[in-house]
Design an enzyme around this catalytic site. Structure first.
Site, PDB file in Angstrom:
ATOM      1  CB  THR A 169      -0.920   0.005   1.247  1.00  0.00           C
ATOM      2  OG1 THR A 169      -1.459   1.321   1.419  1.00  0.00           O
ATOM      3  CG2 THR A 169      -0.166  -0.355   2.517  1.00  0.00           C
TER       4      THR A 169
ATOM      5  CD  GLU B 297      -2.398   5.257   4.270  1.00  0.00           C
ATOM      6  OE1 GLU B 297      -1.936   5.641   5.339  1.00  0.00           O
ATOM      7  OE2 GLU B 297      -3.094   5.985   3.536  1.00  0.00           O
TER       8      GLU B 297
ATOM      9  CE1 TYR C 158      -4.092  -1.712   5.778  1.00  0.00           C
ATOM     10  CE2 TYR C 158      -2.952   0.287   5.078  1.00  0.00           C
ATOM     11  CZ  TYR C 158      -3.630  -0.881   4.771  1.00  0.00           C
ATOM     12  OH  TYR C 158      -3.830  -1.216   3.453  1.00  0.00           O
TER      13      TYR C 158
ATOM     14  CE  LYS D 141      -2.185  -4.459   3.848  1.00  0.00           C
ATOM     15  NZ  LYS D 141      -2.484  -5.517   2.869  1.00  0.00           N
TER      16      LYS D 141
END
Ligand code: NDP
Ligand code: GDP
Length: 324
Positions: free
Chosen positions: A125, A127, A149, A153
């Site tokens: 991601t 992010e 999160y 990841k």
């Protein structure tokens, strides 16, 4: 006939990827964790529920992964399962880490044990770039994750690369920027806005309470992005690719376009609620997808305006049908 196993098959991307793979002639298996109510709504929405073979399992339970791999005998595994909402990851950091990070280790380890020739895709991601200093991010940009999160990841991302380097497995990761659709989870900002527009339009709400309106994101369409996932597993070599549109706008601009589509002025309905703001936000993300375009021929086909129109239309219809 090629076999694919999708973890996270009941999610947004799982549904769009199932449709794509079925249309491409695959036999599609999906890992389905036990829940007290059915979660196949998105598979039904895209009219693929009767063609996806569901196998009982959970990425945090390695034995169930081994059984799913033995049952599906896949050529390709797409690991989409995740606690995918950044906002919840501060409230459930341990679960987020177990599913997103340890879950990925479980899937890779199960593949290594059952059949290391299986090709593996990891749902990484944007992010992971987080508090980036670069205005546009590519595969070479440094990572600065800002949430449990994103940290989990990033662990999964490096684990994927490590299994490739350690065992020679065909393991690759797509660094996907935000992508949406009419079946996006309702808690994500795009869908929260289009649902809010529909509720205001049908007289069920008078305002929409939002967090940081100045955050910028590069929003694309899930149906476009799952094509990139498949292309990565058909490539000659496993690599990392950024998948993005290259256009970023603020949450405020997303609100403006969505309300305007329904003939409304966003300023009359959107209220900022400081309680919705996150402990640490990612101010701006914008991706450079030059590598996936040049090496795999991927292109997005849906503009932001088309995406928002598609989502507002679907929510207007859904809210109207629910009222009847
Ligand atoms: P969703 O939240 O819609 O779907 C997540 C899926 O994971 C659901 O099918 C969910 O099952 C499943 N899942 C959750 N926990 C487990 C578990 N312990 N074992 C097995 N399955 C589990 O996410 P998206 O489809 O939007 O995203 C797909 C992937 O891509 C995710 O990994 C996400 O983090 C990542 N990603 C998404 C982006 C986006 O903008 N959409 C951007 C970049 C990456 P259930 O239905 O039972 O809850
Ligand atoms: P993310 O990029 O994976 O975190 O996707 P989201 O759709 O959850 O959030 C995108 C951006 O919108 C983040 O910077 C949020 O802080 C911002 N945002 C502003 N208001 C809201 C809101 O009410 N809900 C959500 N989910 N995000 C919001």
């Amino acid at each position: 006939m090629r076999h694919a196993l999708i973890t996270g098959v009941t999610g947004q991307d799982g549904a769009y990827l199932s449709k794509l793979l079925l249309e491409s002639g695959y036999r599609v298996y999906g890992l389905d964790r036990r829940t007290s109510t059915p979660t196949t709504e998105r598979l039904h929405y895209l009219e693929v529920a009767d063609r996806v073979v569901l196998l009982d399992g959970d990425v945090t339970d390695q034995g169930s992964m081994v059984r799913a791999l033995e049952g599906a005998e896949p050529d390709e595994v797409y690991n989409l399962a995740a606690q995918s909402f950044v906002g919840s990851s501060w409230r459930q950091p341990v679960l987020t880490t177990e599913v997103n990070a340890v879950g990925t280790v479980n899937v890779l380890e199960a593949i290594r044990l059952v059949n290391p020739k299986i090709r593996f895709y990891q749902a990484s991601t944007s992010e992971m770039f987080g508090l980036t200093a670069e205005p546009v991010q590519s595969e070479t940009s440094p990572f600065h994750p800002r949430s449990p999160y994103a940290i989990a990841k990033l662990c999964a991302h490096w684990t994927t690369i490590n299994y490739r380097e350690s065992y020679g497995m065909f393991a690759c990761a797509g660094i996907l920027f935000n992508h949406e659709s009419p079946v996006r989870g309702i808690e994500f900002v795009s869908r929260k806005i289009t649902d809010g527009v529909a509720r205001v339009k049908h007289g069920l709400a008078t305002d929409l309470r939002m967090g940081n309106l100045q955050a910028k994101r590069d929003w694309g369409f899930s149906g476009d992005y799952v094509r990139a996932m498949r292309l990565m597993l058909q490539a000659d070599d496993p690599r990392e690719y950024v998948v993005a549109t290259g256009r970023a706008v603020t949450v405020e601009e997303f609100c403006r376009i969505a309300f305007a589509y329904a003939g409304l002025d966003w300023r009359e309905y959107v209220r900022v609620d400081p309680q919705i703001a996150r402990p640490a936000d990612v101010p701006a993300l914008c991706g450079n997808a030059a590598k996936v375009k040049a090496e795999l021929g991927w292109q997005p086909t849906t503009t932001l305006e088309d995406l928002i129109a598609m989502m507002v239309e679907a929510d207007l219809k859904r809210v109207r049908d629910e009222r009847c």
